[in-house]
Design a protein around this motif. Structure first.
Motif, short mmCIF file in Angstrom:
data_model
loop_
_atom_site.label_atom_id
_atom_site.label_comp_id
_atom_site.label_asym_id
_atom_site.label_seq_id
_atom_site.Cartn_x
_atom_site.Cartn_y
_atom_site.Cartn_z
N LYS A 62 10.72 11.39 -55.11
CA LYS A 62 11.04 10.16 -55.85
C LYS A 62 12.34 9.54 -55.34
N GLN A 63 13.24 10.38 -54.85
CA GLN A 63 14.50 9.87 -54.29
C GLN A 63 14.31 9.36 -52.86
N MET A 64 13.40 9.97 -52.12
CA MET A 64 13.17 9.58 -50.73
C MET A 64 12.35 8.30 -50.61
N LEU A 65 11.44 8.08 -51.55
CA LEU A 65 10.54 6.93 -51.48
C LEU A 65 11.27 5.61 -51.28
N PRO A 66 12.28 5.27 -52.10
CA PRO A 66 12.95 3.99 -51.88
C PRO A 66 13.66 3.89 -50.51
N LEU A 67 14.13 5.02 -50.00
CA LEU A 67 14.78 5.01 -48.68
C LEU A 67 13.76 4.74 -47.57
N TYR A 68 12.61 5.40 -47.66
CA TYR A 68 11.56 5.14 -46.69
C TYR A 68 11.06 3.69 -46.79
N GLU A 69 10.91 3.20 -48.01
CA GLU A 69 10.45 1.81 -48.19
C GLU A 69 11.48 0.84 -47.60
N TYR A 70 12.75 1.13 -47.79
CA TYR A 70 13.80 0.30 -47.22
C TYR A 70 13.71 0.31 -45.70
N MET A 71 13.57 1.49 -45.10
CA MET A 71 13.47 1.58 -43.64
C MET A 71 12.26 0.81 -43.13
N HIS A 72 11.14 0.94 -43.81
CA HIS A 72 9.93 0.24 -43.40
C HIS A 72 10.13 -1.27 -43.44
N ARG A 73 10.70 -1.74 -44.54
CA ARG A 73 10.96 -3.17 -44.70
C ARG A 73 11.92 -3.69 -43.62
N ARG A 74 12.95 -2.91 -43.33
CA ARG A 74 13.93 -3.33 -42.33
C ARG A 74 13.34 -3.32 -40.91
N LEU A 75 12.43 -2.39 -40.64
CA LEU A 75 11.77 -2.41 -39.33
C LEU A 75 10.94 -3.67 -39.16
N ILE A 76 10.25 -4.07 -40.21
CA ILE A 76 9.48 -5.33 -40.15
C ILE A 76 10.42 -6.49 -39.89
N GLU A 77 11.54 -6.51 -40.61
CA GLU A 77 12.52 -7.58 -40.44
C GLU A 77 13.10 -7.58 -39.03
N ALA A 78 13.40 -6.41 -38.49
CA ALA A 78 13.94 -6.32 -37.13
C ALA A 78 12.96 -6.90 -36.13
N ASN A 79 11.68 -6.64 -36.33
CA ASN A 79 10.66 -7.13 -35.41
C ASN A 79 10.54 -8.65 -35.52
N ILE A 80 10.52 -9.16 -36.74
CA ILE A 80 10.39 -10.62 -36.94
C ILE A 80 11.60 -11.36 -36.38
N LYS A 81 12.78 -10.81 -36.65
CA LYS A 81 14.03 -11.48 -36.26
C LYS A 81 14.52 -11.10 -34.87
N ASN A 82 13.82 -10.16 -34.22
CA ASN A 82 14.26 -9.69 -32.91
C ASN A 82 15.70 -9.19 -32.99
N ASP A 83 15.99 -8.35 -33.99
CA ASP A 83 17.35 -7.97 -34.35
C ASP A 83 17.65 -6.51 -34.00
N LYS A 84 18.41 -6.34 -32.96
CA LYS A 84 18.79 -5.01 -32.48
C LYS A 84 19.67 -4.29 -33.51
N ASP A 85 20.55 -5.02 -34.19
CA ASP A 85 21.45 -4.38 -35.15
C ASP A 85 20.70 -3.69 -36.28
N ILE A 86 19.60 -4.29 -36.72
CA ILE A 86 18.79 -3.66 -37.76
C ILE A 86 18.20 -2.36 -37.23
N LEU A 87 17.73 -2.37 -35.99
CA LEU A 87 17.16 -1.15 -35.41
C LEU A 87 18.22 -0.06 -35.30
N VAL A 88 19.43 -0.44 -34.94
CA VAL A 88 20.52 0.54 -34.84
C VAL A 88 20.79 1.14 -36.22
N GLU A 89 20.77 0.30 -37.26
CA GLU A 89 20.96 0.78 -38.63
C GLU A 89 19.88 1.80 -39.00
N ILE A 90 18.63 1.47 -38.74
CA ILE A 90 17.52 2.34 -39.10
C ILE A 90 17.54 3.60 -38.25
N GLU A 91 17.94 3.47 -37.01
CA GLU A 91 18.08 4.64 -36.14
C GLU A 91 19.05 5.65 -36.76
#
Length: 132
Positions: free
Chosen positions: A76-105
Motif C-alpha cells: 500500500k505504501q509502494m503503490l503511490p510511488l510506482y504510480e508516480y514513477m509511471h506517470r512521470r515516465l509518460i510525462e518524460a516521453n511526451i515532453k522529451n524531458d531528460k531531467d524527469i528520466l534522471v529523477e525516476i532513475e
C-alpha cells in the motif's frame, strides 16, 4: 553455437532458474537500462530510441504495480510511488524531458538497492538456518 547464441541461452536459463527475488532484481536492472537508453535517445535526438525505451521502462513499472499484493502494508505504501514513477515516465516521453528520466532513475535505483539488500539479508538468514 556462436558467442551471441550461447549468451542468449545463458540469459534465458538465468531467468528460468532465478528466484522470485532475483527476478525482481532483474526487472529493476532492466528498468534502469531502459531509462539510460531513453536518456541516450533524448541526448542523441533519436525519437524512436527514446520512445521505445521509455515505454519498456513504463511496462516494467506497470508490472510492479499489477503484481503488488495489497494485503501487505508495504504494498500500500509502494503503490503511490510506482504510480508516480509511471506517470512521470509518460510525462518524460511526451515532453522529451531528460531531467524527469534522471529523477525516476534515482527512484528506481533506490528501490533496486533496497531490494538487493533484502536479498542479501534473506540469504544470510538462510545460511544461518542451514547451519543450525
Amino acid at each position: 553455437m556462436g558467442n551471441q547464441a550461447a549468451y542468449n541461452v545463458y540469459k534465458q536459463n538465468s531467468v528460468y532458474t532465478a528466484s522470485p527475488g532475483e527476478l525482481t532484481l532483474m526487472l529493476y536492472n532492466g528498468c534502469l537500462k531502459f531509462i539510460h537508453q531513453g536518456i541516450k535517445g533524448i541526448e542523441e535526438h533519436n525519437i524512436v530510441q527514446r520512445n521505445e525505451n521509455i515505454k519498456k521502462a513504463q511496462a516494467i513499472i506497470l508490472e510492479f504495480i499489477t503484481t503488488l499484493d495489497m494485503k501487505y502494508e508495504i504494498s500500500k505504501q509502494m503503490l503511490p510511488l510506482y504510480e508516480y514513477m509511471h506517470r512521470r515516465l509518460i510525462e518524460a516521453n511526451i515532453k522529451n524531458d531528460k531531467d524527469i528520466l534522471v529523477e525516476i532513475e534515482g527512484l528506481v535505483t533506490e528501490f533496486r538497492d533496497t531490494w538487493k539488500e533484502v536479498i542479501r539479508i534473506n540469504r544470510q538468514k538462510q545460511n544461518i538456518g542451514d547451519l543450525v
